[in-house]
Design an enzyme around this catalytic site. Structure first.
Site, mmCIF file in Angstrom:
data_model
loop_
_atom_site.group_PDB
_atom_site.id
_atom_site.type_symbol
_atom_site.label_atom_id
_atom_site.label_comp_id
_atom_site.label_asym_id
_atom_site.label_seq_id
_atom_site.Cartn_x
_atom_site.Cartn_y
_atom_site.Cartn_z
ATOM 1 N N GLY A 1 0.835 -1.252 0.024
ATOM 2 C CA GLY A 1 0.077 0.009 -0.037
ATOM 3 C C GLY A 1 0.870 1.210 -0.101
ATOM 4 N N GLY A 2 0.211 2.276 0.029
ATOM 5 C CA GLY A 2 1.012 3.361 0.141
ATOM 6 C C GLY A 2 1.582 4.057 1.089
ATOM 7 C CG MET A 3 -0.349 5.034 4.786
ATOM 8 S SD MET A 3 0.724 6.400 5.199
ATOM 9 C CE MET A 3 0.735 6.144 7.096
ATOM 10 N N GLY A 4 2.603 1.327 3.736
ATOM 11 C CA GLY A 4 3.302 0.093 3.959
ATOM 12 C C GLY A 4 3.020 -1.093 3.447
ATOM 13 C CB VAL B 1 0.123 -6.274 4.421
ATOM 14 C CG1 VAL B 1 -0.817 -7.188 5.356
ATOM 15 C CG2 VAL B 1 -0.553 -5.074 4.696
ATOM 16 C CE LYS C 1 -1.595 -0.369 7.063
ATOM 17 N NZ LYS C 1 -3.089 0.163 7.401
ATOM 18 C CG ASP D 1 -9.499 6.396 3.364
ATOM 19 O OD1 ASP D 1 -9.992 6.705 2.325
ATOM 20 O OD2 ASP D 1 -8.295 5.800 3.382
#
Length: 428
Positions: free
Chosen positions: A60-63, A65, A80, A175
């Site tokens: 994902g954009g943040m991290g 998994v 995550k 979100d």
């Protein structure tokens, strides 16, 4: 625990074969996790040697998994972990930690269970969560385009149950989108899990704010007008809008507001109305009974919008002819929901057609009566050239409003009283 020697998924001890590869499972004690050429975490143990990483699940954009084995608890978990560059940003780390705090404070069967917040050996941070086997709603929509009504109603009902406690505590998810609705398949239908509380808006007293006033947080396609504007007065009704956008996409195969760029999407959300779902989803047989539900859910003003996700779920179910409420449908077998909807829809559509015909006849009668009593109706049919010069708020059905006869005397009287009051004050 057991593992598949082909895909390295982890399974419970009573499992026999991998449903993905068909391989016979072997005990993890007899296997070793694989190594990954581009990710040193795969195959390693993290967080003080507690979690053994077996495979990458998603990015994902943040991290990223991972699926990992909790060596202490003997269970499969999801890790995550923030990307290295994200882990350097204090606000991102604080949001990540808040996702843990909020999720841990909202234990619910329809919210993903968050177990721990850990610092990793490579100076990043990990959120430890229950591992779920299934797929995101986004994946389902990419493959199938739309959901059948019975699957939609069951899913929506469980989403409503999952959000009710958060909303009662004045926590706004902020979100909600198909990517954050996870579907775990069961014999009776989907079991829903709501993911990612990292963008929450906590309106409870004394809650710490991480968003600067005027900042837009969320995914543009599912964002309410007040969220698009970054308004401070944002509450749970923003989530109602987002869930309505998800429903719209689930029945029509497309988002309600679309434009080439993010800013243009937000402009469309604030300034236009979506096509009725029965029209947008005509190819999929979306019933016209769903149109007024979506109209109320997409009201620009939160005060005029459907007030809760629970009520939205109720109205959607009723649009498909179901009796009861979302609490009745959340765990009803999908096959039974399908049978009830098939049996009820002919009567629902007949009532809707009768109601539409009655409303049309009433409007036609009112227009005819008005034409006999007043010349205004004729002006509506053929407005004067000067009509277009008036401000929009001064126009009713294309005709500028005439000033009522009482306005001039009232203004004159008010002016006389004001002058008398001023003279009295001066004389003192």
């Amino acid at each position: 625990m057991k593992t598949c020697s082909a895909c390295f998924r982890l399974f419970s001890q009573d499992s026999g074969f991998c449903p993905v590869d068909g391989q016979r499972l072997i005990p993890v004690a007899q296997a070793s996790p694989p190594r990954h050429p581009d990710d040193r975490r795969v195959g390693a143990t993290l967080c003080g040697g507690r979690y053994q990483v077996w495979r990458i699940v998603a990015d994902g954009g943040m991290g990223r998994v991972y699926q990992a084995l909790d060596l202490r608890a003997g269970r499969s978990v999801a890790l995550k972990i923030l990307h290295p560059e994200v882990a350097l940003d204090e606000v991102s780390v604080e949001r990540f930690h808040r996702e843990f705090e909020v999720s841990a404070s909202l234990p619910h069967e329809h919210i993903v269970e968050v177990l721990a917040f850990e610092k990793t050996e490579d100076d990043s941070f990990a959120l430890v969560m229950e591992y779920l086997e299934g797929e995101e709603l986004r994946t389902v929509l990419k493959r199938d385009k739309v959901l059948p009504p019975e699957r939609l109603v069951r899913m929506l009902s469980q989403v409503a149950l999952g959000l009710v406690e958060a909303h009662e505590r004045k926590v706004v998810h902020r979100d909600l989108k198909p990517d954050n609705i996870f579907l775990v398949g069961t014999h009776d239908g989907d079991r829903v899990k709501i993911l990612d509380f990292g963008s929450v808006r906590d309106n409870s007293e004394g809650a710490k704010k991480l968003t600067v006033v005027g900042t837009t947080i969320g995914s543009p396609f599912y964002m309410s007008p007040e969220q698009a504007q970054g308004l401070l007065a944002l509450d749970h009704r923003a989530d109602v809008w987002s869930v309505a956008a998800i429903v719209f996409e689930c029945v029509t195969g497309r988002v309600p507001f679309h434009a080439p760029t993010g800013p243009m999407i937000l402009v469309a959300i604030m300034g236009s109305n979506p096509v009725p779902p029965s029209e947008a989803g005509k190819a999929y047989g979306v019933p016209a009974s769903l149109d007024p539900v979506m109209e109320e859910a997409f009201m620009k003003s939160p005060e005029a919008r459907l007030p809760s996700v629970g009520l939205l779920a109720d109205r959607v179910g009723q649009a498909y002819g179901l009796a009861g409420s979302h609490r009745d449908w959340a765990y009803m077998p999908q096959k039974e929901l399908a049978a009830r909807i098939r049996a009820a829809m002919p009567a629902v559509l007949a009532r809707h057609r009768q109601g539409a015909a009655g409303a049309g006849a009433a409007l036609a009668g009112a227009a005819a009566a008005g034409a006999e009593r007043s010349p205004v109706a004729a002006a509506v049919a053929a407005p004067s050239a000067g009509a277009t010069d008036a401000f929009a708020e001064d126009i009713v059905m294309g005709v500028p409003q005439r000033m009522p006869r009482w306005v001039v005397p009232a203004v004159a009287s008010a002016a006389v009283l004001l002058c008398a009051l001023v003279a009295l004050l001066i004389s003192r």
